[in-house]
Design a protein around this motif. Structure first.
Motif, PDB file in Angstrom:
ATOM      1  N   PRO A 587      -4.555   0.296   0.303  1.00 44.61           N
ATOM      2  CA  PRO A 587      -4.046  -0.133  -1.006  1.00 44.61           C
ATOM      3  C   PRO A 587      -3.560  -1.580  -1.024  1.00 44.61           C
ATOM      4  O   PRO A 587      -3.679  -2.248  -2.045  1.00 44.61           O
ATOM      5  CB  PRO A 587      -2.919   0.859  -1.284  1.00 44.61           C
ATOM      6  N   ASN A 591      -5.730  -3.510  -3.775  1.00 46.59           N
ATOM      7  CA  ASN A 591      -5.020  -3.935  -4.978  1.00 46.59           C
ATOM      8  C   ASN A 591      -4.891  -5.446  -5.049  1.00 46.59           C
ATOM      9  O   ASN A 591      -4.968  -6.042  -6.129  1.00 46.59           O
ATOM     10  CB  ASN A 591      -3.645  -3.277  -5.028  1.00 46.59           C
ATOM     11  N   LYS A 594      -8.161  -6.667  -6.352  1.00 49.29           N
ATOM     12  CA  LYS A 594      -8.285  -6.458  -7.799  1.00 49.29           C
ATOM     13  C   LYS A 594      -7.457  -7.472  -8.572  1.00 49.29           C
ATOM     14  O   LYS A 594      -7.888  -7.994  -9.612  1.00 49.29           O
ATOM     15  CB  LYS A 594      -7.849  -5.038  -8.152  1.00 49.29           C
ATOM     16  N   ARG A 595      -6.264  -7.791  -8.044  1.00 42.87           N
ATOM     17  CA  ARG A 595      -5.417  -8.766  -8.736  1.00 42.87           C
ATOM     18  C   ARG A 595      -6.061 -10.159  -8.733  1.00 42.87           C
ATOM     19  O   ARG A 595      -6.035 -10.882  -9.731  1.00 42.87           O
ATOM     20  CB  ARG A 595      -4.035  -8.819  -8.069  1.00 42.87           C
ATOM     21  N   LEU A 635      -0.932  -2.374 -10.123  1.00 35.87           N
ATOM     22  CA  LEU A 635      -1.474  -2.795  -8.833  1.00 35.87           C
ATOM     23  C   LEU A 635      -0.415  -2.876  -7.748  1.00 35.87           C
ATOM     24  O   LEU A 635      -0.718  -3.249  -6.611  1.00 35.87           O
ATOM     25  CB  LEU A 635      -2.182  -4.150  -8.974  1.00 35.87           C
ATOM     26  N   VAL A 637       1.714  -1.542  -4.831  1.00 33.03           N
ATOM     27  CA  VAL A 637       1.464  -0.485  -3.852  1.00 33.03           C
ATOM     28  C   VAL A 637       2.709   0.380  -3.713  1.00 33.03           C
ATOM     29  O   VAL A 637       3.819  -0.113  -3.452  1.00 33.03           O
ATOM     30  CB  VAL A 637       1.078  -1.079  -2.492  1.00 33.03           C
ATOM     31  N   ASP A 641       0.782   5.747  -2.269  1.00 33.36           N
ATOM     32  CA  ASP A 641      -0.498   5.110  -1.946  1.00 33.36           C
ATOM     33  C   ASP A 641      -0.645   4.948  -0.434  1.00 33.36           C
ATOM     34  O   ASP A 641      -1.719   5.212   0.132  1.00 33.36           O
ATOM     35  CB  ASP A 641      -0.598   3.743  -2.625  1.00 33.36           C
TER      36      ASP A 641
END
Length: 779
Positions: A587, A591, A594-595, A635, A637, A641
């Protein structure tokens, strides 16, 4: 970029078939074997491409006497032929070729010549159409058996049948004689593969004599008699034999010929004999007849006659040249431990170009061709300059290109001379020794020869301006209109675009085989094996195709089918690329990734304007309207997660953990075959750090779908660009679709001012500059 689910990467891709292997409705015959197209192997020609254990071929030995008439440009000859029947068949007649009959006014070649008329035509074109008819055909005076009894014969255009008084059984020989004469054509006016050139400045003639005597046709296990009519394009199929030829010419003529001179003491001066002996030991050209001696002969014009006697063993033809204008030079060439005399004959009009380059080019050709085929077996190899631009015979070739009257020449002329000499001398190997049927298959001599010519050119000097051989040189032909092309496997007399089809395309095909499909080591071994198997024999296309596969262990039926049996061309496009990475399921990493992607995403036009135009939003004005979701970070964590990720890791094997941590990139690349010709994929990947990698994918990648496939490439570093055929290896006709992402391909237009013709060549311009500078410095 897309992330791959871990299970898909570990289990799905590893177990699934290769990309693109799904069956389609496309034409599967591109990888069909050539069994139906090729003849069934037998005891004469084996399935491996080698001669069978019962292979046979006929033999024809000649004793010829011929006299050249320099007053009316004609020859008169008589020949005795001993024909040996090595076939298992009983023969009741023999066929001979009368190729000179192409110059009869009503010949099939003249009658079937096509053309058209334009509203505006040059005076030269009209003169050609209305010229007085030239009667250059054979005048057969007698055909007799060895006892002098007349034999019945029938002339059919360019072929002559001689009826035998008794059956010619296997292993028997038959001896007969023919008397004939014919006029010699003005080659500059009428063309042809032989003829004379008249030099008005000194009133002399130069003769290049070929197809000058009735010659035995080939009888073989494939065609029976090869007696297709000669129409001008399809050349000759001839049996091997020994020749003794006596050539009577004006006493001051120099004769260059197939074979070895038998009576040098009778036709050469003692000084010339000494030079000739010196040349046989020299590693540079030695002049045997000098330019001054030739110029003196031009003026005096002897009235007497001399007879030059030449003998040649195991040759398929015989040609000669004669003129009092000839300069003659020669040098020794070592080939396979044997001494070969490389020689040139040329008039003064050819100097200084010929004196510098001709014999050296002959020597170079023998060396390179011997390396790639067989050691040159004959004692001499000759280049003659005269009216014929380029034509080949055993041990002797006719070659064009001469400098300007002032002795200067362009680079085009220089390289044109070297090229044509390499090509024509190279024909000693294809087809004079590796004796294919030129009347049927032009490509088997011209195409194979042009390929080795390319190799020899590149060994002459770096960056030699070869016009054929490189795949890029054939592109314009390959993408030309289909109605202007025929397959390479087309009879010689029916070929369209003769130079491209019979010379350029097969030479390019062999270059692609050598460099891209097979590799040099496998190709060179197989090509040399073909030459050794079929030296002094009569190979057919199947023998070549099968030998190349047999000696290399490479299935090439798809290649022969595409390049030789169709008019398909190469146009492969990279249609799209999909980029995947492994989803590690960590994660923290996922994440963050993705950010970063969200932050890099472009803002829409409305978003950009709203930032400027909207001073305060409702929520900004009333903070009490905020709730959990206004501060929630999807997003971020969480402990849950992390716990889920650790549980996932515990379930992996060590190999799966290694793959998970690899950071590999997966690219699914889509290719489309737009031209129809299946070819290997040569893919260059340029990485993010500027480094490159080239991957070669065999053509068999198309075997399940020859129209559209996908291929997966796995890399450690991200790829920023894919390029197909980066080194121009496959004759791809459209390069703009070879890139992903696409590149703009620049086109250019040229602005020019019309120039006058006959501009000075660079040598002349430099000489003019030097002359002007010299004049100015003297003032």
């Amino acid at each position: 970029m897309k992330n791959l689910l871990t299970g898909l990467v570990f289990f799905g891709l590893a177990a699934a078939p290769f990309a693109g292997m799904a069956q389609s409705n496309t034409d599967q015959s591109k990888f069909k074997q050539l069994q139906q197209e090729l003849p069934t192997p037998n005891t004469y020609r084996s399935a491996s491409g080698a001669p069978g254990h019962q292979y046979w071929q006929q033999r024809a030995d000649y004793n010829i006497k011929v006299e050249l008439n320099d007053e009316n440009q004609s020859i008169t000859g008589s020949e005795t032929i001993t024909y040996t029947n090595n076939s298992p068949d009983v023969l009741t007649y023999l066929w001979l070729q009368l190729d000179q009959n192409i110059f009869e006014p009503n010949s099939m070649a003249n009658s079937t010549r096509t053309g058209n008329l334009n509203e505006k035509m040059s005076l030269q074109a009209v003169e050609y159409m209305t010229r007085e008819e030239f009667d250059g055909g054979f005048k057969i005076k007698a055909v007799k058996d060895r006892n002098g009894k007349a034999l019945k014969y029938t002339v059919n255009n360019t072929m002559m049948r001689v009826d035998l008084p008794t059956d010619l059984k296997p292993k028997q020989s038959f001896t007969f004689s023919i008397d004939w004469n014919h006029n010699i054509n003005d080659q500059k006016a009428l063309g042809g593969r032989s003829g004379y050139e008249y030099f008005p400045a000194d009133g002399n003639y130069l003769y290049e004599m070929a197809q000058w005597f009735p010659r035995m046709a080939v009888y073989d296990d494939v065609n029976g008699w090869q007696h297709k009519q000669f129409l001008g394009s399809g050349e000759f199929a001839l049996p091997f034999g020994d020749y003794k030829v006596s050539i009577t010419v004006p006493a001051d003529h120099i004769v260059g010929s197939t074979g070895e001179l038998q009576n040098a003491s009778q036709v050469l001066t003692s000084t010339q004999q000494k030079r000739w002996a010196d040349a046989a030991k020299a590693d540079k050209p030695v002049v045997i007849v000098t330019q001054d001696e030739a110029a003196k002969a031009e003026k005096n014009k002897a009235k007497g006659k001399k007879t030059w006697v030449y003998a040649a063993k195991n040759v398929r033809d015989f040609a000669w040249a004669s003129s009092r204008k000839f300069i003659w030079d020669a040098m020794n060439v070592k080939v396979g431990g044997k001494n070969v005399l490389a020689m040139s004959y040329y008039p003064k009009e050819a100097n200084p170009l010929w004196g510098q380059y001709s014999t050296e080019s002959v020597a170079h050709t023998l060396k390179v061709y011997s390396k790639h085929t067989i050691d040159y077996p004959y004692p001499v190899a000759i280049s003659v300059h005269g009216p014929v631009g380029g034509m080949e015979y055993p041990m002797l070739s006719f070659n064009g290109y001469r400098p300007e009257a002032d002795g200067t020449y362009s680079d085009r002329t220089k390289y044109g001379l070297i090229t044509v000499i390499i090509h024509e001398v190279g024909h000693n190997f294809f087809p004079m020794i590796i004796n294919s049927d030129e009347r049927q298959w032009t490509w088997m001599d011209e195409g194979l020869n042009t390929f080795v010519q390319y190799l020899a050119e590149q060994e002459w000097e770096r960056n030699y301006p070869s016009s054929r051989g490189e795949p890029s040189k054939i592109v314009n032909y390959m993408k030309s209109a289909k109605n202007t092309q025929v397959p390479i496997m087309t009879n010689s007399e029916s070929v369209l675009q003769f130079g491209n089809n019979a010379y350029g395309k097969p030479a390019t095909a062999l270059n692609i085989l050598r460099e891209t499909v097979m590799g040099r080591e496998l190709f060179d071994y197989a090509f040399k094996e073909y030459a050794n198997r079929w030296a002094f024999k009569h190979p057919m296309p199947a023998d070549f195709f099968r030998t190349m596969e047999d000696a290399s262990g490479v299935d090439l039926d798809w290649f022969w089918r595409g390049w030789f049996y169709t008019t398909d061309h190469t146009d492969i496009s990279i249609e799209d690329v999909k980029w995947f990475t492994i989803d590690s399921q960590n994660p923290e990493f996922v994440n963050a990734q993705k950010r970063a992607e969200q932050n890099k995403a472009p803002k829409t036009l409305s978003e950009q304007r709203n930032l400027k135009d909207i001073q305060k939003t409702r929520v900004e004005l009333r903070p009490e309207l905020n709730d959990f979701y206004n501060t929630y970070d999807p997003l971020a964590v969480t402990a849950a997660d992390q716990q889920k990720y650790q549980s996932f890791l515990k379930g992996l094997t060590p190999e799966q953990k290694k793959a998970l941590d690899s950071g590999l990139n997966f690219y699914e690349v889509g290719f489309k075959n737009l031209g129809g010709l299946v070819m290997p994929l040569v893919v260059k990947m340029t990485f993010e750090d500027g480094t490159e990698e080239v991957v070669n994918v065999p053509a068999e990648v198309w075997r399940y779908n020859n129209e559209e496939i996908t291929k997966v490439f796995v890399t450690e570093k991200p790829v920023v660009n894919f390029e197909l055929d980066p080194y121009l290896q496959t004759a791809d006709t459209e390069l703009s679709n070879n890139y992903f992402p696409r590149r703009l391909a620049p086109s250019r237009f040229e602005i020019f001012q019309q120039q006058e013709r006959n501009q000075p060549n660079p040598m002349q311009r430099q000489n003019s500059t030097r002359s002007n500078n010299s004049n100015n410095s003297g003032r």
